[in-house]
Every structure is written in C-alpha cells, then in structure tokens.
Scaffold this motif. Sequence first.
Motif, PDB file in Angstrom:
ATOM      1  N   ILE A 141      -2.779  -7.259   1.373  1.00 17.66           N
ATOM      2  CA  ILE A 141      -2.934  -6.846   2.774  1.00 17.66           C
ATOM      3  C   ILE A 141      -1.561  -6.918   3.423  1.00 17.66           C
ATOM      4  CG2 ILE A 141      -4.062  -7.288   4.988  1.00 17.66           C
ATOM      5  CD1 ILE A 141      -6.121  -8.973   3.598  1.00 17.66           C
ATOM      6  N   GLY A 142      -1.248  -5.952   4.265  1.00 18.48           N
ATOM      7  CA  GLY A 142       0.029  -5.963   4.964  1.00 18.48           C
ATOM      8  C   GLY A 142       0.902  -4.809   4.516  1.00 18.48           C
ATOM      9  N   LEU A 143       0.668  -4.311   3.288  1.00 16.76           N
ATOM     10  CA  LEU A 143       1.398  -3.124   2.846  1.00 16.76           C
ATOM     11  C   LEU A 143       0.936  -1.929   3.671  1.00 16.76           C
ATOM     12  CD1 LEU A 143       1.287  -3.397  -1.079  1.00 16.76           C
ATOM     13  CD2 LEU A 143       3.158  -4.060   0.469  1.00 16.76           C
ATOM     14  N   SER A 144       1.838  -0.951   3.804  1.00 17.76           N
ATOM     15  CA  SER A 144       1.460   0.290   4.482  1.00 17.76           C
ATOM     16  C   SER A 144       0.601   1.128   3.538  1.00 17.76           C
ATOM     17  CB  SER A 144       2.713   1.077   4.849  1.00 17.76           C
ATOM     18  OG  SER A 144       3.317   1.558   3.646  1.00 17.76           O
ATOM     19  N   THR A 145      -0.048   2.124   4.102  1.00 19.39           N
ATOM     20  CA  THR A 145      -0.852   3.025   3.277  1.00 19.39           C
ATOM     21  C   THR A 145       0.002   3.683   2.195  1.00 19.39           C
ATOM     22  OG1 THR A 145      -2.444   3.400   5.025  1.00 19.39           O
ATOM     23  CG2 THR A 145      -2.267   5.122   3.354  1.00 19.39           C
ATOM     24  N   ALA A 146       1.215   4.094   2.562  1.00 18.53           N
ATOM     25  CA  ALA A 146       2.086   4.755   1.571  1.00 18.53           C
ATOM     26  C   ALA A 146       2.414   3.795   0.423  1.00 18.53           C
ATOM     27  CB  ALA A 146       3.374   5.237   2.252  1.00 18.53           C
ATOM     28  N   GLU A 147       2.673   2.544   0.759  1.00 23.10           N
ATOM     29  CA  GLU A 147       2.970   1.568  -0.290  1.00 23.10           C
ATOM     30  C   GLU A 147       1.754   1.314  -1.186  1.00 23.10           C
ATOM     31  OE1 GLU A 147       6.316  -1.336   1.821  1.00 23.10           O
ATOM     32  OE2 GLU A 147       4.269  -1.370   2.633  1.00 23.10           O
ATOM     33  N   ILE A 148       0.589   1.220  -0.571  1.00 27.36           N
ATOM     34  CA  ILE A 148      -0.630   0.997  -1.363  1.00 27.36           C
ATOM     35  C   ILE A 148      -0.898   2.200  -2.259  1.00 27.36           C
ATOM     36  CG2 ILE A 148      -3.155   0.764  -1.195  1.00 27.36           C
ATOM     37  CD1 ILE A 148      -2.694  -0.969   1.324  1.00 27.36           C
ATOM     38  N   ALA A 149      -0.740   3.390  -1.705  1.00 28.18           N
ATOM     39  CA  ALA A 149      -0.995   4.607  -2.485  1.00 28.18           C
ATOM     40  C   ALA A 149      -0.009   4.716  -3.655  1.00 28.18           C
ATOM     41  CB  ALA A 149      -0.910   5.838  -1.590  1.00 28.18           C
ATOM     42  N   GLU A 150       1.211   4.256  -3.460  1.00 27.51           N
ATOM     43  CA  GLU A 150       2.195   4.291  -4.542  1.00 27.51           C
ATOM     44  C   GLU A 150       1.777   3.356  -5.683  1.00 27.51           C
ATOM     45  OE1 GLU A 150       4.638   6.192  -5.363  1.00 27.51           O
ATOM     46  OE2 GLU A 150       5.449   4.978  -7.019  1.00 27.51           O
ATOM     47  N   ILE A 151       1.285   2.173  -5.336  1.00 23.21           N
ATOM     48  CA  ILE A 151       0.785   1.254  -6.377  1.00 23.21           C
ATOM     49  C   ILE A 151      -0.399   1.885  -7.101  1.00 23.21           C
ATOM     50  CG2 ILE A 151      -0.236  -1.018  -6.820  1.00 23.21           C
ATOM     51  CD1 ILE A 151       1.257  -2.058  -4.361  1.00 23.21           C
ATOM     52  N   CYS A 152      -1.270   2.500  -6.313  1.00 25.27           N
ATOM     53  CA  CYS A 152      -2.451   3.157  -6.880  1.00 25.27           C
ATOM     54  C   CYS A 152      -2.022   4.234  -7.890  1.00 25.27           C
ATOM     55  CB  CYS A 152      -3.262   3.765  -5.732  1.00 25.27           C
ATOM     56  SG  CYS A 152      -4.848   4.435  -6.210  1.00 25.27           S
ATOM     57  N   TYR A 153      -1.028   4.992  -7.501  1.00 27.64           N
ATOM     58  CA  TYR A 153      -0.482   6.057  -8.367  1.00 27.64           C
ATOM     59  C   TYR A 153       0.070   5.463  -9.661  1.00 27.64           C
ATOM     60  CZ  TYR A 153       2.857   9.782  -9.685  1.00 27.64           C
ATOM     61  OH  TYR A 153       3.579  10.738 -10.360  1.00 27.64           O
ATOM     62  N   GLN A 154       0.797   4.371  -9.544  1.00 30.31           N
ATOM     63  CA  GLN A 154       1.385   3.730 -10.729  1.00 30.31           C
ATOM     64  C   GLN A 154       0.300   3.181 -11.662  1.00 30.31           C
ATOM     65  OE1 GLN A 154       4.596   3.793 -11.628  1.00 30.31           O
ATOM     66  NE2 GLN A 154       5.197   4.883  -9.758  1.00 30.31           N
ATOM     67  N   PHE A 155      -0.705   2.555 -11.069  1.00 34.05           N
ATOM     68  CA  PHE A 155      -1.841   2.076 -11.880  1.00 34.05           C
ATOM     69  C   PHE A 155      -2.461   3.244 -12.648  1.00 34.05           C
ATOM     70  CE2 PHE A 155      -2.931  -1.767  -8.990  1.00 34.05           C
ATOM     71  CZ  PHE A 155      -2.469  -2.685  -9.920  1.00 34.05           C
ATOM     72  N   ALA A 173      -4.646  -2.543  10.890  1.00 28.34           N
ATOM     73  CA  ALA A 173      -3.688  -1.575  11.429  1.00 28.34           C
ATOM     74  C   ALA A 173      -2.617  -1.224  10.395  1.00 28.34           C
ATOM     75  CB  ALA A 173      -3.036  -2.138  12.692  1.00 28.34           C
ATOM     76  N   SER A 174      -2.289  -2.162   9.513  1.00 30.33           N
ATOM     77  CA  SER A 174      -1.263  -1.887   8.501  1.00 30.33           C
ATOM     78  C   SER A 174      -1.680  -0.775   7.543  1.00 30.33           C
ATOM     79  CB  SER A 174      -0.948  -3.171   7.715  1.00 30.33           C
ATOM     80  OG  SER A 174      -2.145  -3.830   7.322  1.00 30.33           O
ATOM     81  N   SER A 175      -2.983  -0.619   7.308  1.00 26.26           N
ATOM     82  CA  SER A 175      -3.488   0.459   6.465  1.00 26.26           C
ATOM     83  C   SER A 175      -4.947   0.736   6.815  1.00 26.26           C
ATOM     84  CB  SER A 175      -3.362   0.084   4.980  1.00 26.26           C
ATOM     85  OG  SER A 175      -3.894   1.120   4.174  1.00 26.26           O
ATOM     86  N   PRO A 176      -5.154   1.581   7.835  1.00 27.57           N
ATOM     87  CA  PRO A 176      -6.534   1.849   8.269  1.00 27.57           C
ATOM     88  C   PRO A 176      -7.372   2.467   7.145  1.00 27.57           C
ATOM     89  CG  PRO A 176      -4.936   2.657   9.883  1.00 27.57           C
ATOM     90  CD  PRO A 176      -4.167   2.298   8.644  1.00 27.57           C
TER      91      PRO A 176
END
Lengths: 378, 378
Positions: A141-155, A173-176
């Motif tokens: 929690i706390g990562l931005s949506t772009a950061e989370i999506a990048e991890i998702c992409y790597q996985f 708010a950090s990633s709605p």
Amino acid sequence: MTRFTVSYKLVADHEDEAMALSEKVAGEQSVEVPDDVLSPRIFEIFRGHTQKVSQTSESSWESKISYDSRLLGDDLSQFLNVLLGNVSLYNGVKVTGLSWDKLEHLQLNGPANGINGVRALCSAKSRENRRPLLCSALKPIGLSTAEIAEICYQFALGGIDLIKDDHGLANQASSPFEERVAACTAAVQKAADETGHKAIYLPNVTADGEQTLRRFSIAKKAGAGGALVIPHLCGLHQMNKLAADAEGFPIMAHPAFSGSYVLSNSFGFTPEFLYGELWKAFGADFSIYPNYGGRFSFSMESCKKINSACREELSATKKNCFPAPGGGIQRNSIRQFSEWYGKDTTFLIGGSLYQHPGGVKTACTELIDELESMYKET
Amino acid sequence: MTRFTVSYKLVADHEDEAMALSEKVAGEQSVEVPDDVLSPRIFEIFRGHTQKVSQTSESSWESKISYDSRLLGDDLSQFLNVLLGNVSLYNGVKVTGLSWDKLEHLQLNGPANGINGVRALCSAKSRENRRPLLCSALKPIGLSTAEIAEICYQFALGGIDLIKDDHGLANQASSPFEERVAACTAAVQKAADETGHKAIYLPNVTADGEQTLRRFSIAKKAGAGGALVIPHLCGLHQMNKLAADAEGFPIMAHPAFSGSYVLSNSFGFTPEFLYGELWKAFGADFSIYPNYGGRFSFSMESCKKINSACREELSATKKNCFPAPGGGIQRNSIRQFSEWYGKDTTFLIGGSLYQHPGGVKTACTELIDELESMYKET
C-alpha cells in the motif's frame, strides 16, 4: 422437513458433563429457553437434539446435534447463527463439521469454478501437467497505480499464474480501486501480447455493504480475471452472492479478520472446517490460509486437513476449491511443499519474490521453472 | 495527515522479543513486505511504527503502534483490516485500545441516541429516577406470530421497558419478519392504550446484505421502537449504516458469532474494546454482552470494564451507549446487579421470566417494582 447435523468438539471431564454440555448447546443454538417452558411440539421440532456423544481423548468429546431446517428461514446469517451464534461465547465448544447434504435448500452457491474450472481459465502454460499454481500479491500500500501496474506487468512477464491485490489494497488515494483495476488489467494483457502467457489478475473487491458488489462488477467489466474477497470483513453472505455471478471469474477468499475463530483448541471453528468447508460452501474458488512454516502458527497436520477439505466436492454442485497456503514458501522450499501438498494446490508467495536481487520477473520465472521441471520429471 | 494509534497486548518473555513482535505487527498490518524492499517514503508514511512497548506483567507487554490514515482509504472494512486483519491469526497479539479521536475522518456514525437519547424515548414510567432499564426477549423460535405477539403484549402490560426479538427470530415460516413486526408493534400499542405505558419493541433486522437495510426500514415504517442487530452476522459496516438513520429508533447490538474474538487472553479483542468501544463507534445504542454469573464465562471485572467503556462518550459525537448485560439476572439478583453496575444499565432477562408460575406479565411487574422501589429509596 429435513434435519441437519452439526458436529462439535466439547471439552468435558466426564460423560455426564459432556452430555449435559451437548444438551445446553442444543438449547442455546435453537429455542434458547428452559425446556420446562417449551410445548411438546416446539421441543420436538425446533429444539436441537443431541444424536450422539462420544469420547475422542481424555477431556475431549464429539457431539452431534441435529437441528430442523425450519429454524433457519431464508437467511444465511441465521444459518451461521445456528451454527456458532451464541456458542461462539462458550469456551469448551468448537464446531468441527456439518451435514452439508442436508442443507441443499439453502441458497449456498458453492464455488462457481472449482479446481477444474480454474485450471481451464489458466493460460496454456499453467494448464500443462496439472502442476501446482503460483500466485503473488501486488504491494505495498502506498505505491501509485503506475508503480503497482509495473509490478503486475513484471509478475506476468515472469510467467506467474495468478496475481492478486494485497488484501490491504482497497480504495486508498494512492491507488484508487477503479484506476488500479484498469491499469493492472492492461498490464497483464500487455505481457500476454508479448509472451503469449496471460496471468489471472484478482483485484481486492472487499468493501462495505453494496460497495463490494459494485467493485466486483467494475472488476468484471474491466476485464480482470477474478476477485479477492475477505469474507469476514465484507460478510460471508456477500461472498456467496458474488459466487452466483462468478463463473469464469474465480473468487479467492482471504483469511484476514478470521483468525480468532480458528486459533483456539476449545472454541470457534476448526481451521479445516472454516477454510475447507464453510468458505467453499459460501463460494470460494480458492481458500487462502496461513501455511505451516510461515509467520503464522498452523501445524502441517492442520494444513493437510484444510487441503483435503478444500478438494472434496460439494455434494450439491460437484465443485471443489483450491487450497491456497500463504507464507513460508520460497524458491528453496516450493519443491518440498509441492511434494507434501500435491498438485492441486495454489501457492501464495509474496515477500521473498520482492527481495530477489534480479527483480520480481526473474524471481517468478525461477519458481515457475522449478515447478515445471518437477512435474515434467514425474 | 493524521496518524492513529492502536494498542496491543503482546505475549513475550523479554523486552527484545516484545519489541520484535511489535515491529512484526506494525509491518503485517500495513505494508506487509520486508522493510528492505520499502522505499524511505513508503516506510515513513505507510508502514506502522511502534511508539512504545512497556511491560505490564511477567510475559505481557503493551505496545502502541501508529498508522497513517492514508492506509485506510474510505472503507470501514479496510479500517477493521488494519485493526485486526492478519494479526487475528497471531496467537500472542490482542487489540486493547485505539485513539478514536484521530479517526474522525472515517464515516463512523456512533450511536444515534446514546443513553440520554434512549431514556428520552422511554415511557414516562421508565424515565423516572433514572433507574436501570429492563429488556426481555420474545421466544422461542417456532411460535406463531399470534403467540409471539401475545407474549409481547403480556410483557408490555407488565411494564417492561424494552422488548426485543430473540436473536434467532429472523424470517422463519413460523413467524415471517414483516408479519411479526406488525403484530408486535400493534401489541405494544394495545398495551399502551390500556395502561399508558408503552414498551419499546426492537425486532431483529439482521439478514444478508441489503436485506438488513430493508428490514430496518420495514420495522421503522411499521412503527416499531428500534432494532436488534447482530453486527458480526450482518457486518459491522451495515450496523454503522443503519446508525445514520437511527435517531429516535435505537439500535441494540447482539454478540452472537462474536465470542471467538474475545474469549482468549492472547488474541482477538478485549471484551471491553469490542463491546464497549468498537460497537459504540459503529452505532450501537445498546451493547449486549454475556453477564457475569450467567451461562457464559465473563468475569465481574470484565463486565465492569465493558460498562465503563460503553458509558464513555465518543469524542466526535458526545454520545455513549447502554451496557446491556444478559444472562444470570433473576428477580433475586437484580438488586445486587443494580448495585454493582449502577443506574445506566439495561438488564436483559429472558428464560427466568418465562418460568414464572404467574406468567410473564406478573414476572415483569415484580421485577420493575423491585427496581422502582430500589431507586425510590435512594
């Protein structure tokens, strides 16, 4: 009318005491008044009746109590109430089992997909040789949506089978929620376009009241692969409702807020009943539970019992559920756990992937290769 | 942004061990990844931080951990998740307190009425000299609506303050919800027309999903006096939602299905936190808990702590909540319990009223007379 039977573990020193406790439970969970004020009709139909009390160890007894289905009406909440309502407050009474085949009139949906259904939804690579599946979590929690999506992409590039939101990702708010679902769905698609392997992404739809249903619907429309649900936060009945609409969109149940029901030997539920039976009846396609050797304290015996319970098909629908042990699984232990638990397991692995010096993609690939090679050998 | 603080009881043998456990909890309930993969920003903002660990007894420690409110987003389910989500699975970690004044941005409604508001709704007789209130329950399941309404009428004639549905009365065919609400509402009105005393009738609105809101609305429209809610079956968030619409229509919370959270000394919640603080924040005007000396196993000390916690006003709304001990109260003990617990208590009394040879009306009148005489004397 049908009577269903609940099995309890009772703590008592003597048979008389065990029998008295069983009768106390039978009254508490049904009519809740002293027997002397009951009419013969109410006593016969609506009061619980002890069927059998038998000793299982020095101060432990198994009691089977039958209840008439007319006690339930049409509410699943009232079913849970008869199962553990007031006796949740009894130290010395623990629910261990239930005659599910006598509850077929209840609107218990069961898993919409089950183990075979989930396998059919997996990418070709995951379907081969029926190996265990691998799932990781998007965090912290706390990562931005772009950061989370990048991890998702790597996985996804790494070839992992399933990617779930961390159970703490909600609508911060950090990633709605809606933004995250769109970005992660796009991320797994982008990886699929590049590699041919499409991971199943399961956003956390757990929320308050109808909001859970709305998020589930948003996730489905956005093209996500399934949903993470925390049944003891949004309500077991809510998970059951989602299950009615979850064919091709599996539900993964998370144990947050449920631990107090299973940690004691003398009250609540047995872990195998809660995570292997109750959740399955309420629609879980995957049942996440705290693995042996992880940061929680479940025994290997408990884990194996949960696995067996999950894999048993519900009599009504012939569907079962993937056991999903979380915690304690690393690259150097996944082979051992696969041998212990067998193919029909979904392993949850989180923190250690993030610690891999080569990044999460490499970490995933190594683990998947390990699993593939293990099952190709056999 | 605000940080709020959760207090935990930790089981540990040494200070180092307690500190390590506290830090483990702080991570588990927030970011849930090892610290070495956190950026300094995420570590600082989103990870929980141990504020203080202090010894309270030989192997027991108090830890205070602060969390940033940005962890929560806008979901009460995520608030409960941060409070006890994964650590519900930790034997050795128990939630004991919370800095409620730092959570005022959450949509926690608190009690709509509180003790003073409930007293204002009571019939004139109940309002005099601020004595404890008396509540009984309509049961058993299996009676017809006419039979239940007749008991309700007798209770009301007897001068009882509050009459609730048994927590197992839902929507059974023997007495469907809507039919029962109409009949019991009419019964208390009929008694009021005859005696001038109007009891407050609280039907059980607990059900699945939106059905709880619908039954609450039906009960209100039918002219009932309030609602019985089982928050751990319908969901705490659902009770909170009802509380937004409960002014003049108090909510009585029932502990069914909640016991596993409070029975252990080493996990879950303390009884005073769950029944005295959490439920109040989520909108309970009355908090029913298992009384000392009843068929459950709470100590006198626990009961007194719950009472004190209930009566403390929420800082945000200046409203509090009636403690409502159930079990163990009879005609020959109500005077003693009143002395122990004080005036601002609602006593729940069930089974023994039904056993009175003179019928429930006489039983109620005797009890109310006992209470009245006690408080007229002082």
